[in-house]
Design an enzyme around this catalytic site. Structure first.
Site, mmCIF file in Angstrom:
data_model
loop_
_atom_site.group_PDB
_atom_site.id
_atom_site.type_symbol
_atom_site.label_atom_id
_atom_site.label_comp_id
_atom_site.label_asym_id
_atom_site.label_seq_id
_atom_site.Cartn_x
_atom_site.Cartn_y
_atom_site.Cartn_z
ATOM 1 N N ALA A 136 -7.264 6.488 5.571
ATOM 2 C CA ALA A 136 -7.723 5.559 6.608
ATOM 3 C C ALA A 136 -6.538 4.700 7.024
ATOM 4 O O ALA A 136 -5.525 4.649 6.319
ATOM 5 C CB ALA A 136 -8.838 4.655 6.078
ATOM 6 N N TYR A 146 -12.277 -2.616 11.855
ATOM 7 C CA TYR A 146 -12.110 -1.920 10.569
ATOM 8 C C TYR A 146 -13.430 -1.932 9.786
ATOM 9 O O TYR A 146 -13.898 -0.895 9.301
ATOM 10 C CB TYR A 146 -10.996 -2.615 9.785
ATOM 11 N N ILE A 156 -6.239 14.018 8.939
ATOM 12 C CA ILE A 156 -7.636 14.368 8.637
ATOM 13 C C ILE A 156 -8.434 14.584 9.921
ATOM 14 O O ILE A 156 -9.535 15.120 9.877
ATOM 15 C CB ILE A 156 -8.339 13.283 7.781
HETATM 16 P P1 NAD Z 1 -2.875 3.184 1.964
HETATM 17 O O1 NAD Z 1 -2.476 2.881 3.382
HETATM 18 O O2 NAD Z 1 -1.855 3.078 0.909
HETATM 19 O O3 NAD Z 1 -3.543 4.633 1.869
HETATM 20 C C1 NAD Z 1 -4.121 5.293 2.974
HETATM 21 C C2 NAD Z 1 -3.500 6.687 3.031
HETATM 22 O O4 NAD Z 1 -4.105 7.398 4.120
HETATM 23 C C3 NAD Z 1 -1.989 6.661 3.292
HETATM 24 O O5 NAD Z 1 -1.339 7.532 2.394
HETATM 25 C C4 NAD Z 1 -1.862 7.140 4.730
HETATM 26 O O6 NAD Z 1 -0.626 7.795 4.970
HETATM 27 C C5 NAD Z 1 -3.066 8.059 4.833
HETATM 28 N N1 NAD Z 1 -3.544 8.270 6.200
HETATM 29 C C6 NAD Z 1 -3.726 7.334 7.175
HETATM 30 N N2 NAD Z 1 -4.168 7.939 8.290
HETATM 31 C C7 NAD Z 1 -4.263 9.266 8.012
HETATM 32 C C8 NAD Z 1 -4.644 10.397 8.765
HETATM 33 N N3 NAD Z 1 -5.031 10.305 10.053
HETATM 34 N N4 NAD Z 1 -4.630 11.613 8.156
HETATM 35 C C9 NAD Z 1 -4.221 11.754 6.871
HETATM 36 N N5 NAD Z 1 -3.829 10.710 6.111
HETATM 37 C C10 NAD Z 1 -3.862 9.484 6.687
HETATM 38 O O7 NAD Z 1 -4.133 2.234 1.673
HETATM 39 P P2 NAD Z 1 -5.009 2.060 0.353
HETATM 40 O O8 NAD Z 1 -5.048 0.617 0.082
HETATM 41 O O9 NAD Z 1 -4.592 3.018 -0.687
HETATM 42 O O10 NAD Z 1 -6.457 2.454 0.920
HETATM 43 C C11 NAD Z 1 -7.153 3.618 0.513
HETATM 44 C C12 NAD Z 1 -8.583 3.532 1.034
HETATM 45 O O11 NAD Z 1 -9.245 2.399 0.470
HETATM 46 C C13 NAD Z 1 -8.699 3.352 2.537
HETATM 47 O O12 NAD Z 1 -9.812 4.076 3.007
HETATM 48 C C14 NAD Z 1 -8.945 1.868 2.703
HETATM 49 O O13 NAD Z 1 -9.616 1.565 3.918
HETATM 50 C C15 NAD Z 1 -9.789 1.593 1.499
HETATM 51 N N6 NAD Z 1 -9.799 0.197 1.080
HETATM 52 C C16 NAD Z 1 -8.658 -0.384 0.594
HETATM 53 C C17 NAD Z 1 -8.711 -1.703 0.175
HETATM 54 C C18 NAD Z 1 -7.498 -2.415 -0.380
HETATM 55 O O14 NAD Z 1 -7.621 -3.592 -0.693
HETATM 56 N N7 NAD Z 1 -6.352 -1.762 -0.526
HETATM 57 C C19 NAD Z 1 -9.906 -2.416 0.253
HETATM 58 C C20 NAD Z 1 -11.037 -1.793 0.776
HETATM 59 C C21 NAD Z 1 -10.984 -0.478 1.161
HETATM 60 C C1 UD1 Z 2 -8.321 -6.526 2.589
HETATM 61 C C2 UD1 Z 2 -7.787 -5.117 2.800
HETATM 62 C C3 UD1 Z 2 -8.731 -4.278 3.586
HETATM 63 C C4 UD1 Z 2 -10.079 -4.320 2.898
HETATM 64 C C5 UD1 Z 2 -10.554 -5.753 2.711
HETATM 65 C C6 UD1 Z 2 -11.815 -5.777 1.880
HETATM 66 C C7 UD1 Z 2 -5.357 -5.097 2.699
HETATM 67 C C8 UD1 Z 2 -4.096 -5.125 3.488
HETATM 68 N N1 UD1 Z 2 -6.495 -5.169 3.446
HETATM 69 O O1 UD1 Z 2 -8.351 -7.297 3.803
HETATM 70 O O2 UD1 Z 2 -8.275 -2.930 3.637
HETATM 71 O O3 UD1 Z 2 -11.035 -3.612 3.602
HETATM 72 O O4 UD1 Z 2 -9.584 -6.481 1.998
HETATM 73 O O5 UD1 Z 2 -12.338 -7.070 1.860
HETATM 74 O O6 UD1 Z 2 -5.365 -5.035 1.503
HETATM 75 N N2 UD1 Z 2 -2.832 -13.954 3.525
HETATM 76 C C9 UD1 Z 2 -1.960 -15.030 3.561
HETATM 77 N N3 UD1 Z 2 -0.622 -14.751 3.638
HETATM 78 C C10 UD1 Z 2 -0.112 -13.487 3.708
HETATM 79 C C11 UD1 Z 2 -1.024 -12.403 3.683
HETATM 80 C C12 UD1 Z 2 -2.387 -12.690 3.609
HETATM 81 O O7 UD1 Z 2 -2.383 -16.180 3.525
HETATM 82 O O8 UD1 Z 2 1.113 -13.319 3.776
HETATM 83 C C13 UD1 Z 2 -4.269 -14.242 3.395
HETATM 84 C C14 UD1 Z 2 -5.116 -13.661 4.499
HETATM 85 O O9 UD1 Z 2 -5.174 -14.516 5.602
HETATM 86 C C15 UD1 Z 2 -6.457 -13.496 3.775
HETATM 87 C C16 UD1 Z 2 -6.063 -13.163 2.334
HETATM 88 O O10 UD1 Z 2 -4.722 -13.618 2.191
HETATM 89 O O11 UD1 Z 2 -7.183 -14.696 3.790
HETATM 90 C C17 UD1 Z 2 -6.152 -11.701 2.005
HETATM 91 O O12 UD1 Z 2 -5.465 -10.990 3.027
HETATM 92 P P1 UD1 Z 2 -5.164 -9.417 2.927
HETATM 93 O O13 UD1 Z 2 -4.542 -9.116 1.635
HETATM 94 O O14 UD1 Z 2 -4.447 -9.025 4.179
HETATM 95 O O15 UD1 Z 2 -6.612 -8.771 2.865
HETATM 96 P P2 UD1 Z 2 -7.949 -8.871 3.732
HETATM 97 O O16 UD1 Z 2 -7.699 -9.323 5.112
HETATM 98 O O17 UD1 Z 2 -8.927 -9.632 2.891
#
Ligand code: NAD
Ligand code: UD1
Length: 315
Positions: A75, A140, A54
């Protein structure tokens, strides 16, 4: 009416569920993804796929051609990665969003983008409403807050309608359990299912608001509809959460229980930049976007475990 939507990061965990929902509704879908964490096999054949970043302005211009709206999800979605690779994650997480808006400024279409609960940092206010103070504790979270500020600019200066969704901790099928940056639920489900020990960082009393991926997809789709119909202010930001807190210890016990086992827990030092309590207030999003009741945690965990059971993970 069938429309063409662009999904950045559509090969990822949340993105691929959104893509499936859009196709099921009869829309056409284009995905741009560099496959850094996403997988090609997450996408059905019907998708028009552009492999690349992107941050590549020329590619983003091509990706934006003819679209009716953009879901911006790409992201580096890991707090830990942002600590290790500060500048490189900033280039994608904030620079990438600006590149998306740049590609749309000559022909504005609505953009629904992923923000994060990480913008709040360690909030004194619980549950956290959208108006709570924003003090991100990680690169982040700071970049996601920057995304929200640039989205306001995109609207005020360039006429691009935007809607930000602050996802709390999203979980569900297709979240990769194998990476050290994976979400805690995917790691715990994978390990506890196999009877392996899990590591808890810190004392395990830290809490999170875990939201099931199907509920996140419903919020994304409602956000796009709301912004297109003009029902939602065209630079709004909402929480996407359940309003229910679960501690990490409680989570391990619940998953182990669903697997019919006792959890084997190993305590490890707390992570840097860790938020202690994260609990969102879901009411504003529910009212503005007309969202239903969230999926109960046990139901979402059962679906996640079932997916792990039935889908062999590639090495
Ligand atoms: P994910 O890593 O599965 O999805 C992110 C996607 O973006 C991947 O397919 C990756 O290959 C792609 N990507 C990364 N860098 C890129 C680049 N430079 N150009 C094009 N594609 C790129 O993660 P997700 O959990 O599906 O997250 C999706 C969105 O939601 C992200 O913006 C993330 O920050 C946000 N988000 C996720 C969570 C969560 O708990 N999973 C929480 C808060 C916010
Ligand atoms: C997550 C998201 C992030 C998002 C944020 C929103 C992921 C990987 N990250 O961060 O993209 O923006 O929420 O609030 O989903 N933990 C353990 N053992 C493990 C793994 C994790 O104890 O093996 C704990 C961590 O220390 C933390 C909690 O579980 O306290 C959640 O961790 P994690 O799932 O990595 O998410 P966040 O750091 O909250």
């Amino acid at each position: 009416m069938s429309e063409m939507f662009l999904v950045t990061g559509g090969a990822g965990f949340i993105g691929s569920h959104l893509v499936a929902a859009l196709l099921a509704e009869g829309h056409r879908v284009r995905v741009i993804d560099d496959l850094s964490t996403g997988k090609r096999e997450n996408l059905p054949e019907a998708v028009e796929f552009l492999e690349g970043s992107i941050t590549d302005a020329a590619l983003m211009h091509a990706a934006a051609a003819g679209i009716a709206g953009c879901f911006h999800l790409a992201a580096i979605a890991s707090v830990e990665r942002g600590i290790e690779a500060w500048l490189a994650t900033h280039a994608v997480n904030l620079g990438g969003l600006i590149t998306v808006f740049e590609a749309l400024r000559s022909r504005p279409v609505p953009v629904v983008y992923a923000s994060s609960a990480a913008v709040y940092g360690d909030s004194a206010e619980l549950p956290i409403t959208e108006r709570a103070a924003k003090h991100p504790l990680s690169a982040y979270g700071a970049d996601k807050l920057g995304c929200e500020q640039h989205a306001l600019v995109a609207h005020h200066v360039h006429g691009i309608p935007t809607l930000g969704l602050r996802f709390f901790n999203v979980y569900g099928p297709r979240q990769d359990p194998r990476s050290p940056y994976s979400g805690v639920i995917s790691i715990f489900c994978e390990r506890l299912r196999a009877g392996e020990p899990v590591a808890i960082f810190g004392d395990g009393a830290q809490t999170r608001d875990f939201v099931f991926v199907a509920d996140v997809v419903a919020a994304l789709r409602a956000a796009m509809s709301g912004i297109k119909s003009g029902d939602v202010w065209p630079a709004a930001v909402f929480n996407v959460c359940t309003g229910r807190a679960t501690s990490v210890c409680e989570l391990a016990e619940t998953i182990a229980g669903l697997c019919g086992r006792r959890a084997d827990i190993r305590f490890a030092p707390a992570r840097k930049g860790e938020i202690r309590h994260s609990l969102g207030a879901p009411e504003a999003a529910r009212a503005a976007l007309g969202l239903g009741e969230p999926t109960p945690l046990r139901q979402g965990l059962a679906a996640t475990l079932n997916w792990l059971e039935t889908t062999p993970l590639k090495p």
